[in-house]
Design a protein around this motif. Structure first.
Motif, PDB file in Angstrom:
ATOM      1  N   GLY A  81     -75.318 -30.078  38.523  1.00  0.00           N
ATOM      2  CA  GLY A  81     -75.244 -28.923  39.494  1.00  0.00           C
ATOM      3  C   GLY A  81     -76.590 -28.940  40.384  1.00  0.00           C
ATOM      4  N   ALA A  82     -77.489 -29.197  39.927  1.00  0.00           N
ATOM      5  CA  ALA A  82     -78.905 -29.239  40.832  1.00  0.00           C
ATOM      6  C   ALA A  82     -78.625 -30.167  41.992  1.00  0.00           C
ATOM      7  CB  ALA A  82     -80.450 -29.618  40.083  1.00  0.00           C
ATOM      8  N   PHE A 119     -62.709 -22.673  33.598  1.00  0.00           N
ATOM      9  CA  PHE A 119     -64.250 -22.637  33.458  1.00  0.00           C
ATOM     10  C   PHE A 119     -64.791 -21.574  34.209  1.00  0.00           C
ATOM     11  CE2 PHE A 119     -62.427 -26.940  32.530  1.00  0.00           C
ATOM     12  CZ  PHE A 119     -62.846 -27.101  31.267  1.00  0.00           C
ATOM     13  N   LYS A 137     -87.533 -19.964  31.420  1.00  0.00           N
ATOM     14  CA  LYS A 137     -86.699 -21.198  31.525  1.00  0.00           C
ATOM     15  C   LYS A 137     -86.801 -21.949  32.808  1.00  0.00           C
ATOM     16  CE  LYS A 137     -82.182 -20.990  30.204  1.00  0.00           C
ATOM     17  NZ  LYS A 137     -80.935 -20.176  30.050  1.00  0.00           N
ATOM     18  N   GLN A 185     -76.710 -32.332  32.844  1.00  0.00           N
ATOM     19  CA  GLN A 185     -77.144 -33.754  33.366  1.00  0.00           C
ATOM     20  C   GLN A 185     -77.670 -33.652  34.634  1.00  0.00           C
ATOM     21  OE1 GLN A 185     -73.872 -36.622  32.671  1.00  0.00           O
ATOM     22  NE2 GLN A 185     -73.322 -35.624  30.985  1.00  0.00           N
ATOM     23  N   GLY A 186     -77.961 -32.729  35.012  1.00  0.00           N
ATOM     24  CA  GLY A 186     -78.560 -32.519  36.501  1.00  0.00           C
ATOM     25  C   GLY A 186     -77.658 -32.439  37.684  1.00  0.00           C
ATOM     26  N   GLU A 246     -75.662 -18.634  34.408  1.00  0.00           N
ATOM     27  CA  GLU A 246     -76.043 -20.488  34.546  1.00  0.00           C
ATOM     28  C   GLU A 246     -76.092 -20.822  35.910  1.00  0.00           C
ATOM     29  OE1 GLU A 246     -73.365 -19.413  32.928  1.00  0.00           O
ATOM     30  OE2 GLU A 246     -73.436 -20.078  30.738  1.00  0.00           O
ATOM     31  N   PHE A 247     -75.197 -20.192  36.725  1.00  0.00           N
ATOM     32  CA  PHE A 247     -75.589 -20.452  38.070  1.00  0.00           C
ATOM     33  C   PHE A 247     -76.970 -19.931  38.731  1.00  0.00           C
ATOM     34  CE2 PHE A 247     -75.507 -20.325  42.761  1.00  0.00           C
ATOM     35  CZ  PHE A 247     -74.859 -21.682  42.947  1.00  0.00           C
ATOM     36  N   VAL A 299     -74.779 -16.441  47.929  1.00  0.00           N
ATOM     37  CA  VAL A 299     -73.949 -16.825  46.716  1.00  0.00           C
ATOM     38  C   VAL A 299     -72.953 -15.690  46.253  1.00  0.00           C
ATOM     39  CG1 VAL A 299     -73.888 -17.666  44.307  1.00  0.00           C
ATOM     40  CG2 VAL A 299     -75.723 -18.379  45.829  1.00  0.00           C
ATOM     41  N   GLN A 302     -71.679 -31.877  32.444  1.00  0.00           N
ATOM     42  CA  GLN A 302     -72.789 -30.641  32.569  1.00  0.00           C
ATOM     43  C   GLN A 302     -74.212 -30.846  31.900  1.00  0.00           C
ATOM     44  OE1 GLN A 302     -70.766 -27.258  31.119  1.00  0.00           O
ATOM     45  NE2 GLN A 302     -69.230 -27.032  32.518  1.00  0.00           N
ATOM     46  N   PRO A 313     -72.607 -14.915  41.208  1.00  0.00           N
ATOM     47  CA  PRO A 313     -73.049 -15.945  40.666  1.00  0.00           C
ATOM     48  C   PRO A 313     -72.946 -15.581  38.950  1.00  0.00           C
ATOM     49  CG  PRO A 313     -74.975 -14.837  41.442  1.00  0.00           C
ATOM     50  CD  PRO A 313     -73.803 -14.216  42.225  1.00  0.00           C
ATOM     51  N   SER A 314     -72.596 -16.701  38.301  1.00  0.00           N
ATOM     52  CA  SER A 314     -72.746 -16.538  36.749  1.00  0.00           C
ATOM     53  C   SER A 314     -74.215 -16.735  36.391  1.00  0.00           C
ATOM     54  CB  SER A 314     -72.002 -17.800  36.332  1.00  0.00           C
ATOM     55  OG  SER A 314     -72.391 -18.994  36.397  1.00  0.00           O
ATOM     56  N   ILE A 334     -72.022 -19.641  49.114  1.00  0.00           N
ATOM     57  CA  ILE A 334     -71.524 -20.378  48.026  1.00  0.00           C
ATOM     58  C   ILE A 334     -70.372 -19.730  47.140  1.00  0.00           C
ATOM     59  CG2 ILE A 334     -71.967 -21.753  45.873  1.00  0.00           C
ATOM     60  CD1 ILE A 334     -74.873 -22.456  47.253  1.00  0.00           C
ATOM     61  N   GLN A 343     -67.396 -21.070  44.981  1.00  0.00           N
ATOM     62  CA  GLN A 343     -67.491 -21.541  43.567  1.00  0.00           C
ATOM     63  C   GLN A 343     -67.972 -22.829  43.251  1.00  0.00           C
ATOM     64  OE1 GLN A 343     -63.496 -21.432  44.516  1.00  0.00           O
ATOM     65  NE2 GLN A 343     -62.867 -19.655  43.253  1.00  0.00           N
TER      66      GLN A 343
HETATM   67  C1  ACO Z   1     -71.233 -19.216  42.441  1.00  0.00           C
HETATM   68  C2  ACO Z   1     -70.404 -19.642  41.380  1.00  0.00           C
HETATM   69  O1  ACO Z   1     -69.800 -20.641  41.490  1.00  0.00           O
HETATM   70  S1  ACO Z   1     -71.159 -19.146  39.867  1.00  0.00           S
HETATM   71  C3  ACO Z   1     -69.963 -20.033  38.825  1.00  0.00           C
HETATM   72  C4  ACO Z   1     -70.570 -21.086  38.267  1.00  0.00           C
HETATM   73  N1  ACO Z   1     -69.868 -22.042  37.565  1.00  0.00           N
HETATM   74  C5  ACO Z   1     -69.599 -21.933  36.360  1.00  0.00           C
HETATM   75  O2  ACO Z   1     -70.206 -21.133  35.327  1.00  0.00           O
HETATM   76  C6  ACO Z   1     -68.428 -22.805  35.596  1.00  0.00           C
HETATM   77  C7  ACO Z   1     -68.958 -23.597  34.362  1.00  0.00           C
HETATM   78  N2  ACO Z   1     -70.317 -24.255  34.615  1.00  0.00           N
HETATM   79  C8  ACO Z   1     -70.544 -25.239  35.396  1.00  0.00           C
HETATM   80  O3  ACO Z   1     -69.811 -25.753  36.197  1.00  0.00           O
HETATM   81  C9  ACO Z   1     -72.134 -25.772  35.236  1.00  0.00           C
HETATM   82  O4  ACO Z   1     -72.490 -25.573  34.121  1.00  0.00           O
HETATM   83  C10 ACO Z   1     -72.967 -25.259  36.393  1.00  0.00           C
HETATM   84  C11 ACO Z   1     -72.312 -25.489  37.973  1.00  0.00           C
HETATM   85  C12 ACO Z   1     -73.397 -23.780  36.155  1.00  0.00           C
HETATM   86  C13 ACO Z   1     -74.410 -26.015  36.184  1.00  0.00           C
HETATM   87  O5  ACO Z   1     -73.974 -27.223  36.521  1.00  0.00           O
HETATM   88  P1  ACO Z   1     -74.847 -28.408  35.562  1.00  0.00           P
HETATM   89  O6  ACO Z   1     -74.580 -29.749  36.233  1.00  0.00           O
HETATM   90  O7  ACO Z   1     -74.620 -28.358  34.249  1.00  0.00           O
HETATM   91  O8  ACO Z   1     -76.390 -28.021  36.165  1.00  0.00           O
HETATM   92  P2  ACO Z   1     -77.682 -28.836  35.646  1.00  0.00           P
HETATM   93  O9  ACO Z   1     -77.463 -30.035  34.778  1.00  0.00           O
HETATM   94  O10 ACO Z   1     -78.422 -29.239  37.078  1.00  0.00           O
HETATM   95  O11 ACO Z   1     -78.683 -27.812  34.794  1.00  0.00           O
HETATM   96  C14 ACO Z   1     -78.034 -27.054  33.736  1.00  0.00           C
HETATM   97  C15 ACO Z   1     -79.058 -27.269  32.433  1.00  0.00           C
HETATM   98  O12 ACO Z   1     -79.101 -28.696  32.087  1.00  0.00           O
HETATM   99  C16 ACO Z   1     -80.414 -29.011  31.752  1.00  0.00           C
HETATM  100  N3  ACO Z   1     -80.442 -30.281  32.003  1.00  0.00           N
HETATM  101  C17 ACO Z   1     -80.337 -31.181  33.512  1.00  0.00           C
HETATM  102  N4  ACO Z   1     -80.524 -32.325  33.233  1.00  0.00           N
HETATM  103  C18 ACO Z   1     -80.497 -32.485  31.801  1.00  0.00           C
HETATM  104  C19 ACO Z   1     -80.823 -33.784  31.282  1.00  0.00           C
HETATM  105  N5  ACO Z   1     -80.974 -34.850  31.581  1.00  0.00           N
HETATM  106  N6  ACO Z   1     -81.081 -33.535  29.593  1.00  0.00           N
HETATM  107  C20 ACO Z   1     -80.809 -32.138  29.138  1.00  0.00           C
HETATM  108  N7  ACO Z   1     -80.663 -30.968  29.753  1.00  0.00           N
HETATM  109  C21 ACO Z   1     -80.664 -31.397  31.068  1.00  0.00           C
HETATM  110  C22 ACO Z   1     -81.293 -28.004  32.903  1.00  0.00           C
HETATM  111  O13 ACO Z   1     -82.706 -27.761  32.462  1.00  0.00           O
HETATM  112  C23 ACO Z   1     -80.423 -26.771  32.781  1.00  0.00           C
HETATM  113  O14 ACO Z   1     -81.061 -26.114  31.573  1.00  0.00           O
HETATM  114  P3  ACO Z   1     -81.107 -24.434  31.430  1.00  0.00           P
HETATM  115  O15 ACO Z   1     -79.791 -23.922  31.995  1.00  0.00           O
HETATM  116  O16 ACO Z   1     -81.678 -24.320  30.059  1.00  0.00           O
HETATM  117  O17 ACO Z   1     -82.147 -24.103  32.730  1.00  0.00           O
END
Ligand code: ACO
Length: 411
Positions: A245-246, A177, A403, A242-243, A273-274, A267, A240, A270-271, A230, A232
């Protein structure tokens, strides 16, 4: 005897049937109970396999290939299985064999999976004996499908008994991932780990399942501070968006804010998404600081903002500037032409800084270069092109910033 073009074409077509996308063929699953084993809705696929199967991310030598990589959800015991309708006979192709999938996966991941589904199934009875490593830092619940589910974040380091062995299994998710990942050097005691678990009750007993985790490295900051970075962060696909990550990032910040030796948090690479996640988490806390009030935001970025964000929230200066730009957009009335123009000019001024530097370098070059050398250096740098570039960068930032503003409005 020479092989004709038609024969080569037939050979290629028939060989193509033995090429499978590794991302599609690999089915990963977190197994909590024996019934999950046969539940295909729990499967998810890797996003990256190029570090195992090459740039094309293809596996050669099988028809209708399916690879099962099942993790028990808490202990992370691993089952690796494979099914296919046909394996290529190597004598058909100059003795080129089908890829040895198990060998590639086992060597790269550094794991010892079982290939017996019965053994994997029987060991699931031990899942309720698993308790998370380290100290409980934060717990929260998520409301989904009409139910509240509990989650817990634990903190450990390399001295946490048993964690290093567990981490050997946990880190194997990264290959699938995170792009261009490598394992960290666990012998270094400056690593900290934050692991998120789902806490459910199965057959009347509490059970913990892995949701994701994050590694943080305590870099030294001259002369007496540390600057945690930070490294990884991964939230597994079933969890994913579902909040989580936050929640995880906020917990990491809160943990460090209490430590007076922490200068600020950075960090590593960062990707996209991050970046979005971090912007949201940082804006959410900064918007309550006095220096980020609506009136202050409209006056432009100040040293006070950078200071308050760093001292109170451990947010570094570059990120504080980005937070300012997002929060200023949030309080800017985009239908008010003057207000939006001021905002646009403020951002473009910042984006233009590298061009300004380039301009002064160019002045120096004018003195040092011959006319033809200067003409070559200046090619492709017309004023119009610069304006277009700035406008393009501004529009791209706006998409990302909007966003974050939208997520802030939802939270
Ligand atoms: C420094 C580094 O490590 S960089 C590498 C980061 N890791 C990766 O890329 C690996 C793969 N990806 C992941 O592991 C994850 O997607 C992460 C870590 C990037 C994010 O973690 P998530 O748990 O998905 O984050 P979170 O849920 O808080 O927010 C992500 C999105 O979900 C949305 N979301 C959060 N809760 C909800 C919900 N209940 N319903 C619908 N959408 C939601 C957020 O609004 C956000 O949307 P956006 O991207 O459009 O702004």
């Amino acid at each position: 005897m020479a092989v004709g073009i038609a024969e080569i074409s037939i050979m290629r077509t028939s060989l193509e049937q033995y090429v499978t996308s590794a991302n599609d063929a690999i089915h990963i699953k977190l197994v909590k109970t024996p019934s999950d084993i046969d539940d295909d809705s729990k499967n998810f696929h890797p996003e990256f396999t190029h570090q195992l199967f090459g740039q094309s991310e293809n596996i050669f030598g099988y028809k209708n290939l399916k690879i099962q990589l099942y993790y028990s959800a808490g202990l992370l015991n691993l089952y690796l299985g494979k099914t296919c309708s046909e394996k290529l006979d190597p004598t058909r192709l100059d003795n080129i064999p089908a890829d040895d999938i198990a060998k590639v996966i086992i060597e790269k991941l550094g794991v010892h999976p079982t290939d017996s589904l019965d053994k994997f199934r029987s060991e699931l009875s031990k899942e309720d004996s698993f308790t998370p490593f380290g100290d409980l830092l934060h717990s929260y619940s998520v409301h989904k499908n009409g139910e509240d589910t509990q989650f817990e974040i634990y903190k450990c380091d390399t001295t946490t008994p048993g964690f290093i062995k567990y981490h050997e299994r946990l880190q194997t998710f990264l290959w699938w991932f995170i792009d261009a990942v490598s394992y960290i050097n666990i012998d270094d005691d400056r690593w900290i780990f934050y692991v998120v678990y789902e806490r459910s009750v199965i057959n009347g007993k509490p059970q913990h399942s892995v949701v994701g985790y994050c590694t943080v490295y305590k870099y030294y900051a001259y002369p007496t501070k540390i600057r945690p970075r930070i490294s990884q962060m991964l939230i597994l696909p079933p969890y994913q968006r579902q909040g989580h990550g936050a929640q995880l990032l906020e917990a990491i910040y809160i943990d460090h804010r209490q430590n007076p030796t922490v200068l600020d948090i950075t960090v590593e690479d960062p990707s996209e998404e991050f970046i979005c996640l971090r912007d949201y988490v940082d804006c959410k806390v900064c918007m309550h600081l006095a220096s980020f009030s609506t009136e202050c935001l409209q006056e432009g970025f100040t040293e006070d903002m950078a200071q308050e964000a760093q001292v109170k929230l451990k947010i570094n200066q570059k990120q504080a500037r980005r937070v300012y730009e997002i929060l200023r957009l949030r309080v800017t009335d985009e239908s008010n032409a003057n207000q939006f123009k001021e905002y646009r000019l403020d951002i473009k001024k910042r984006l233009n800084i590298p061009y300004q530097r380039e301009k002064s370098d160019m002045e120096k070059m004018k003195k040092a270069l011959k006319p033809e050398e200067l003409a070559a250096t200046m090619a492709g740098q017309s004023l119009q092109e610069r304006h277009n570039n700035l406008e393009k960068m501004f529009q791209e930032l706006l998409v990302d910033y909007r966003k974050v503003v939208e997520r802030l409005a939802r939270s």
